[in-house]
Design a protein around this motif. Structure first.
Motif, PDB file in Angstrom:
ATOM      1  N   ILE A 139      -3.844  -7.904 -11.687  1.00 54.77           N
ATOM      2  CA  ILE A 139      -5.517  -7.515 -12.415  1.00 54.77           C
ATOM      3  C   ILE A 139      -5.284  -8.292 -13.785  1.00 54.77           C
ATOM      4  O   ILE A 139      -6.081  -8.831 -14.379  1.00 54.77           O
ATOM      5  CB  ILE A 139      -5.912  -6.167 -12.493  1.00 54.77           C
ATOM      6  N   SER A 142      -6.408 -11.784 -14.461  1.00 57.41           N
ATOM      7  CA  SER A 142      -7.888 -12.116 -14.377  1.00 57.41           C
ATOM      8  C   SER A 142      -8.623 -11.171 -15.560  1.00 57.41           C
ATOM      9  O   SER A 142      -9.771 -11.325 -15.732  1.00 57.41           O
ATOM     10  CB  SER A 142      -8.731 -11.295 -12.974  1.00 57.41           C
ATOM     11  N   TYR A 144      -7.813  -8.145 -17.161  1.00 62.16           N
ATOM     12  CA  TYR A 144      -8.112  -6.582 -16.914  1.00 62.16           C
ATOM     13  C   TYR A 144      -6.825  -5.956 -17.479  1.00 62.16           C
ATOM     14  O   TYR A 144      -5.939  -5.619 -16.770  1.00 62.16           O
ATOM     15  CB  TYR A 144      -8.387  -6.161 -15.654  1.00 62.16           C
ATOM     16  N   TYR A 147      -5.302  -1.392 -18.378  1.00 61.36           N
ATOM     17  CA  TYR A 147      -5.621  -0.545 -17.164  1.00 61.36           C
ATOM     18  C   TYR A 147      -4.764   0.388 -16.783  1.00 61.36           C
ATOM     19  O   TYR A 147      -3.494   0.051 -16.541  1.00 61.36           O
ATOM     20  CB  TYR A 147      -6.123  -1.431 -15.866  1.00 61.36           C
ATOM     21  N   CYS A 191     -12.581  -6.189 -11.054  1.00 68.41           N
ATOM     22  CA  CYS A 191     -11.142  -5.606 -10.762  1.00 68.41           C
ATOM     23  C   CYS A 191     -11.140  -5.167  -9.364  1.00 68.41           C
ATOM     24  O   CYS A 191     -10.067  -5.495  -8.662  1.00 68.41           O
ATOM     25  CB  CYS A 191     -10.909  -4.487 -11.516  1.00 68.41           C
ATOM     26  N   VAL A 194     -10.687  -8.356  -7.179  1.00 64.21           N
ATOM     27  CA  VAL A 194      -9.245  -8.867  -7.319  1.00 64.21           C
ATOM     28  C   VAL A 194      -8.138  -8.026  -6.487  1.00 64.21           C
ATOM     29  O   VAL A 194      -7.555  -8.895  -5.718  1.00 64.21           O
ATOM     30  CB  VAL A 194      -8.701  -8.676  -8.908  1.00 64.21           C
TER      31      VAL A 194
END
Length: 200
Positions: A139, A142, A144, A147, A191, A194
């Motif tokens: 993630i 991309s 993110y 998290y 997310c 993904v």
């Protein structure tokens, strides 16, 4: 056999059956072509043999695909029913089989909400720490970052976390499905998308 979309319960079981049927049909077609040439020309040195040999390539790929689905761990019906009873307004993705060079990671169910990625696995042999690291890496590629990723083996602990996330969802008035529906192809995936993209 009704098609099951990726991320829905029953996806792995559907693809096991579909891949098996596709592989068998492709193999039968290759054999028919080969033996047709053999019967007509009484020799395996014909265009039919070449066509049959070329047909073995997609047949082989289909067989590999079938084996991957056979080795995957789908979400059980029992776990699905329990999870659905705690779903409320959350978006749950099922039957995610994530592959890497080192190992495969079987995720029975997963949800994403407010910088939280929460997953449940029924594969008792799964290395949870490696799985969490893999998801975090995927993630982050991309965009993110920061998290929290948590993978549970205990369904009760997972459902308790779902209940907590539902409270957050309500308090912040988040609609996970609306977020997914508003995604425009060609833009950065959500997310949750993904997670689907990096799964079988």
């Amino acid at each position: 056999m009704k098609k099951v979309a990726k991320g829905n319960f029953g996806y792995i079981e559907y693809n096991r059956k579909f891949a098996a049927i596709r592989t068998i049909v492709a193999l039968i077609i290759c054999l028919i072509i080969f033996f047709t040439g053999l019967i007509i020309y009484h020799s395996n040195k014909s265009a039919f043999s070449i066509i049959a040999a070329l047909g073995c390539l997609p047949t082989g790929l289909s067989a590999v695909n079938m084996i991957m689905y056979m080795k995957a761990h789908p979400c059980s019906k029992e776990a699905y029913d329990i999870i659905e009873s705690h779903r409320n307004g959350l978006l749950i993705r099922y039957d995610l089989e994530m592959t890497s060079y080192e190992e495969n990671y079987s995720i029975a169910a997963a949800t994403v909400l407010d910088k939280n990625v929460v997953c449940f696995t029924e594969n008792k042999a799964l290395d949870v720490a490696n799985c969490e690291k893999h998801i975090r890496n995927q993630i982050s590629q991309s965009g993110y970052s920061n998290y929290t990723v948590k993978v549970f083996k205990d369904i009760n602990a997972f459902c308790t976390r779902l209940d907590q996330l539902e409270q957050i969802r309500k308090s912040k008035n988040i609609d996970p499905q609306a977020i997914e529906d508003s995604w425009v192809p060609g833009t950065v995936e959500t997310c949750a998308l993904v997670l689907l993209s990096v799964s079988l």
